[in-house]
Write a protein that holds these residues in place. Sequence first.
Motif: not given
Length: 448
Positions: A11-14, A48-51, A181-185
Amino acid sequence: MSDRVVVRFAPSPTGRLHLGNVRAALFNYLFARKAGGKFMLRLDDTDTERSTEEFAHGIETDLAWLGLHHDIFARQSDRIADYEAAAERLKASGHLYPCYETAEELDRKRKRQLAQKKPPVYDRAALALGGEERRALEASGRRPHWRFRLEAEQTAFDDLIQGHIAIDARSLSDPVLIREDGRFLYTLPSVVDDIDFAISHVIRGADHITNTGVQIQIARALGAVPPAYAHYSLLQGPDGRPLSKREDAAFSLVALRGEGYEPMAINSLLARLGTSDAVEPRLTLGELAAGFDISHFGRADIRFDPADLDKVNAALLHMLPYEAVMGRLASAKCDLGSAFWDAVKPNLVRFADVAIWARVVEGPVEPVIEDGEFATEAAAMLPPEPWGMETWGLWTEALKGRTGRKGKALFMPLRLALTGLDHGPELKNLLPLIGRNRAEARLRGLTL
Ligand code: GLU
């Protein structure tokens, strides 16, 4: 693929878990348990914005309540170095290429393609850029995002639920794996994790079928053999829409726990809903796992009906022996002994309803008396104690002989007077628990 079964719930912790998304946890858990394999909990927290930590903790709380304990744990935010290493390999082999279009430019391209009635697939313009052009773009301040170059092929797999599936990769845009910005999807981390943790089967919702074509191609580009897949149909709410964590708060595990549902009732229902197997309450996950077969799931949409959960919950409570609920009865201040539990459990839908019947036994009950003369007569004819299971039969037989009443005309006024309610557990069982003193008072109209 090795013979060992290792599966994961990712799960995504969102948000918190609800009846829809918890199915992934349950099915993977049961699949592992039946095969003697391992069940992994993986938090897909690259967004990282939504988790949030709070959601991560909430998900673990929900899983623990259902009893779905994991053997392996990982969170993607701890493994960025591994994803970077995989990305470097894909860049070196030419599978991952830099693109410089802005969101607006991509949007214009898409609109142009749609106007020309062409599928809005990324045109790979960035592949044609030379080193000089790339340097110029970077010098002007642009940062690349990175796309995976899909093979123009039918990527096929044999799904354990859906059967043979072929995804036409030519109809897909090369997926972006790394943002500007270097972040992974989620895509690359998911494939890397599946490889590194030797995931043998990916069991998840049918909304991921198209992603699977992409993920198989990435796994192969990394030199791995893709896992087996099973995509189950999504659960729809009573209104026919897929359950969503935002809109269906009533079906969140937090809400259902608050409502007093038994975790094993939820597990028992979800494990069979959408299969050809009958929904039957099971007291343990081990028993549920023994009868679990992923290939029994069908391809049709599945509708959740809250009445089904009530039915399983009630059936499960009816199976519980007194010893199994003593502690809970005591905490609810309703422990009136095993005869009480056996008398009232057939009438429970939720455990908390037990308080209604404890009060009927212990009082105070406000009696409902419609025919005072009959009630007084009934009070006078109550047999002497001690009372047992035969008391009700003896008393009502005598009353019948005396008054000529029978059936509902005999029993309903007695029930209303003794319990204040027009429904409930069998009076044969309740009467000895109520006892002569309270029974007589209530028949005489006293609240006791
Ligand atoms: N984080 C993904 C999701 O929640 C995982 C999907 C998968 O099982 O691969 O949808």
